[in-house]
Motif scaffolding. Structure first.
Motif, mmCIF file in Angstrom:
data_model
loop_
_atom_site.group_PDB
_atom_site.id
_atom_site.type_symbol
_atom_site.label_atom_id
_atom_site.label_comp_id
_atom_site.label_asym_id
_atom_site.label_seq_id
_atom_site.Cartn_x
_atom_site.Cartn_y
_atom_site.Cartn_z
ATOM 1 N N SER A 244 0.831 -1.203 0.000
ATOM 2 C CA SER A 244 0.000 0.000 0.000
ATOM 3 C C SER A 244 0.865 1.252 0.000
ATOM 4 N N PRO A 245 0.894 2.017 -1.093
ATOM 5 C CA PRO A 245 1.620 3.285 -1.085
ATOM 6 C C PRO A 245 1.113 4.240 -0.016
ATOM 7 N N GLN A 246 -0.162 4.146 0.334
ATOM 8 C CA GLN A 246 -0.717 5.017 1.373
ATOM 9 C C GLN A 246 -0.094 4.697 2.733
ATOM 10 N N ARG A 247 0.015 3.395 3.072
ATOM 11 C CA ARG A 247 0.639 3.011 4.344
ATOM 12 C C ARG A 247 2.117 3.389 4.374
ATOM 13 N N LEU A 248 2.804 3.160 3.260
ATOM 14 C CA LEU A 248 4.233 3.464 3.227
ATOM 15 C C LEU A 248 4.469 4.966 3.311
ATOM 16 N N HIS A 249 3.616 5.745 2.662
ATOM 17 C CA HIS A 249 3.711 7.203 2.776
ATOM 18 C C HIS A 249 3.575 7.636 4.237
ATOM 19 N N ALA A 250 2.593 7.071 4.941
ATOM 20 C CA ALA A 250 2.398 7.422 6.350
ATOM 21 C C ALA A 250 3.608 7.028 7.186
ATOM 22 N N ALA A 251 4.191 5.859 6.889
ATOM 23 C CA ALA A 251 5.366 5.415 7.636
ATOM 24 C C ALA A 251 6.568 6.314 7.376
ATOM 25 N N VAL A 252 6.739 6.730 6.117
ATOM 26 C CA VAL A 252 7.844 7.632 5.779
ATOM 27 C C VAL A 252 7.691 8.959 6.507
ATOM 28 N N MET A 253 6.492 9.529 6.487
ATOM 29 C CA MET A 253 6.285 10.824 7.116
ATOM 30 C C MET A 253 6.410 10.756 8.631
ATOM 31 N N SER A 254 6.205 9.563 9.213
ATOM 32 C CA SER A 254 6.378 9.396 10.654
ATOM 33 C C SER A 254 7.849 9.393 11.061
ATOM 34 N N SER A 255 8.736 9.453 10.079
ATOM 35 C CA SER A 255 10.179 9.462 10.365
ATOM 36 C C SER A 255 10.692 10.837 10.765
ATOM 37 N N PHE A 256 9.809 11.857 10.739
ATOM 38 C CA PHE A 256 10.249 13.227 10.989
ATOM 39 C C PHE A 256 9.465 13.819 12.161
ATOM 40 N N PRO A 257 10.076 13.867 13.345
ATOM 41 C CA PRO A 257 9.368 14.373 14.533
ATOM 42 C C PRO A 257 8.887 15.805 14.375
ATOM 43 N N CYS A 258 9.549 16.597 13.518
ATOM 44 C CA CYS A 258 9.177 18.002 13.370
ATOM 45 C C CYS A 258 7.904 18.188 12.550
ATOM 46 N N LEU A 259 7.468 17.124 11.833
ATOM 47 C CA LEU A 259 6.269 17.239 11.019
ATOM 48 C C LEU A 259 5.032 16.885 11.836
ATOM 49 N N LEU A 260 4.077 17.793 11.874
ATOM 50 C CA LEU A 260 2.804 17.504 12.507
ATOM 51 C C LEU A 260 1.947 16.672 11.563
ATOM 52 N N PRO A 261 0.973 15.900 12.099
ATOM 53 C CA PRO A 261 0.117 15.094 11.210
ATOM 54 C C PRO A 261 -0.546 15.907 10.119
ATOM 55 N N SER A 262 -0.906 17.158 10.405
ATOM 56 C CA SER A 262 -1.558 17.988 9.397
ATOM 57 C C SER A 262 -0.607 18.387 8.275
ATOM 58 N N ASP A 263 0.702 18.311 8.527
ATOM 59 C CA ASP A 263 1.695 18.671 7.512
ATOM 60 C C ASP A 263 2.088 17.487 6.640
ATOM 61 N N ALA A 264 1.824 16.271 7.123
ATOM 62 C CA ALA A 264 2.393 15.086 6.496
ATOM 63 C C ALA A 264 1.870 14.837 5.089
ATOM 64 N N GLN A 265 0.593 15.159 4.836
ATOM 65 C CA GLN A 265 0.041 14.847 3.521
ATOM 66 C C GLN A 265 0.726 15.646 2.424
ATOM 67 N N GLY A 266 0.974 16.923 2.679
ATOM 68 C CA GLY A 266 1.638 17.731 1.663
ATOM 69 C C GLY A 266 3.118 17.466 1.602
ATOM 70 N N ALA A 267 3.742 17.299 2.738
ATOM 71 C CA ALA A 267 5.160 16.969 2.829
ATOM 72 C C ALA A 267 6.047 17.990 2.144
ATOM 73 N N THR A 268 5.598 19.239 2.109
ATOM 74 C CA THR A 268 6.400 20.267 1.470
ATOM 75 C C THR A 268 6.280 21.566 2.228
ATOM 76 N N ALA A 269 7.279 22.396 2.123
ATOM 77 C CA ALA A 269 7.255 23.680 2.794
ATOM 78 C C ALA A 269 6.226 24.591 2.141
ATOM 79 N N PRO A 270 5.606 25.511 2.914
ATOM 80 C CA PRO A 270 4.609 26.410 2.326
ATOM 81 C C PRO A 270 5.150 27.231 1.166
ATOM 82 N N SER A 271 6.441 27.512 1.164
ATOM 83 C CA SER A 271 7.028 28.331 0.118
ATOM 84 C C SER A 271 7.320 27.548 -1.159
ATOM 85 N N GLY A 272 6.996 26.260 -1.163
ATOM 86 C CA GLY A 272 7.309 25.441 -2.326
ATOM 87 C C GLY A 272 8.754 25.006 -2.342
#
Length: 263
Positions: free
Chosen positions: A21-49
Motif C-alpha cells: 500500500s503506497p498510502q501506508r508506506l507514505h504514512a510510515a515515511v512521514m512518521s520518520s520526521f518528529p518536526c512534522l505535525l500530522p496535518s503537515d504530512a500529507q503535503g510533505a512540502t514547505a509552504p514556500s514550495g
C-alpha cells in the motif's frame, strides 16, 4: 538536505503490508520526521514550495527492495526497522539505515556534468473523449509516450537526456514516425521499465451517499539512463522537489550516480 537508504526485509509481514500500500508506506515515511505535525504530512512540502520529503522504492530483486528518501531534515527510521527491517542487528553505529548529507553533493553540480540517473514517475496526460466533455487525467501506458513525457520536461528540470552516437543507433537517425507520433526508442540513452499499476484506498476520500469510495489508481514506471546538466539551479530544484505527480506515493524522486567506468 539528506539522502537516506533503507533495505526492506521482505520476509517480514510488516514489510509486506507496507509494500502492498503506497498510502501506508507514505504514512510510515512521514512518521520518520518528529518536526512534522500530522496535518503537515500529507503535503510533505514547505509552504514556500521549497524542498519536500521524497521517497522511492527500488526493486533490485524479489528479496532486495531498497527505500530511498530525500528530505530537508534527518529522518529517524527506528519504527521502520522494527516493522520491516532487522531490529536484532541494529545498534547506535548501524541503526538499520544509512543517512548522508545531500547538500554538499547538490552544491557541486555544474553545467556539463554527465550522470547516470534513475527516476520512478507517474507519467500522465489529459484526454477528452467527446467534444464538450471535461478533460480527464489518465496515465500513459506505452513506453513511447512515457518516454515522451519525460523528454518534454527535461529542459525545465535542468538536464538533457544524452543522445546516442549515430553508430550506436539501430534505427536510421534513431527515430521513426507513424501517424505524426514521434518514437524515441533508439535515439536516447534512456530505458523505461518496471511498469506497475496499483489501486489503494485513500482515507478521507468522499463518495456519493451510499457508495463506497473508488480506490486511487496509480500507474508508475522507472526511467534509467544518462543525462547532462544544463542548469544546475533547476536540477537542484528537481532533485529536492521532485518531478511529476504522485510524489506522496513514491514518485518523482530523481537520483544521480557516477557513470560506470568501461575498459
Amino acid at each position: 538536505m539528506y539522502l537516506t537508504r533503507f533495505r526492506v526485509n521482505t520476509a517480514r509481514p510488516g514489510a509486506r503490508r507496507l509494500l502492498g500500500s503506497p498510502q501506508r508506506l507514505h504514512a510510515a515515511v512521514m512518521s520518520s520526521f518528529p518536526c512534522l505535525l500530522p496535518s503537515d504530512a500529507q503535503g510533505a512540502t514547505a509552504p514556500s514550495g521549497g524542498p519536500r520529503v521524497l521517497w522511492r522504492l527500488d526493486h533490485r530483486a524479489r528479496a532486495e527492495v531498497l527505500l530511498y528518501l530525500v528530505s530537508p531534515d534527518r529522518p529517524d527510521l527506528t519504527h521502520l526497522v522494527e516493522q520491516a527491517g532487522w531490529p536484532a542487528l541494529a545498534d547506535p553505529e548501524t541503526p538499520g539505515w544509512e543517512t548522508r548529507p545531500y547538500t554538499p553533493f547538490l552544491d557541486r553540480l555544474t553545467t556539463g556534468d554527465r550522470w547516470s540517473f534513475r527516476l520512478t514517475a507517474n507519467p500522465v496526460h489529459t484526454i477528452r473523449r467527446t467534444e464538450g466533455e471535461p478533460r480527464k487525467l489518465t496515465a500513459h501506458l506505452t513506453p513511447v509516450h512515457q518516454m515522451g513525457w519525460l523528454l518534454k520536461r527535461q529542459k525545465d528540470a535542468g538536464f538533457q537526456i544524452v543522445e546516442k552516437p549515430d553508430a550506436d543507433r539501430l534505427l536510421p537517425g534513431g527515430t521513426t514516425y507513424k501517424t505524426k507520433t514521434e518514437h524515441h526508442g533508439d535515439r536516447y540513452e534512456l530505458t523505461v521499465g518496471d511498469q506497475r499499476s496499483r489501486a489503494f484506498d485513500k482515507p478521507g476520500r468522499s463518495a456519493p451517499s451510499g457508495r463506497k469510495p473508488r480506490p486511487v489508481t496509480l500507474v508508475t514506471v522507472t526511467f534509467e539512463g544518462r543525462l547532462d546538466v544544463t542548469d544546475p539551479q533547476l536540477l537542484r530544484r528537481t532533485l529536492t522537489q521532485g518531478l511529476g505527480r504522485a510524489k506522496a506515493y513514491g514518485c518523482g524522486l530523481l537520483t544521480l550516480a557516477p557513470l560506470a567506468r568501461t575498459a
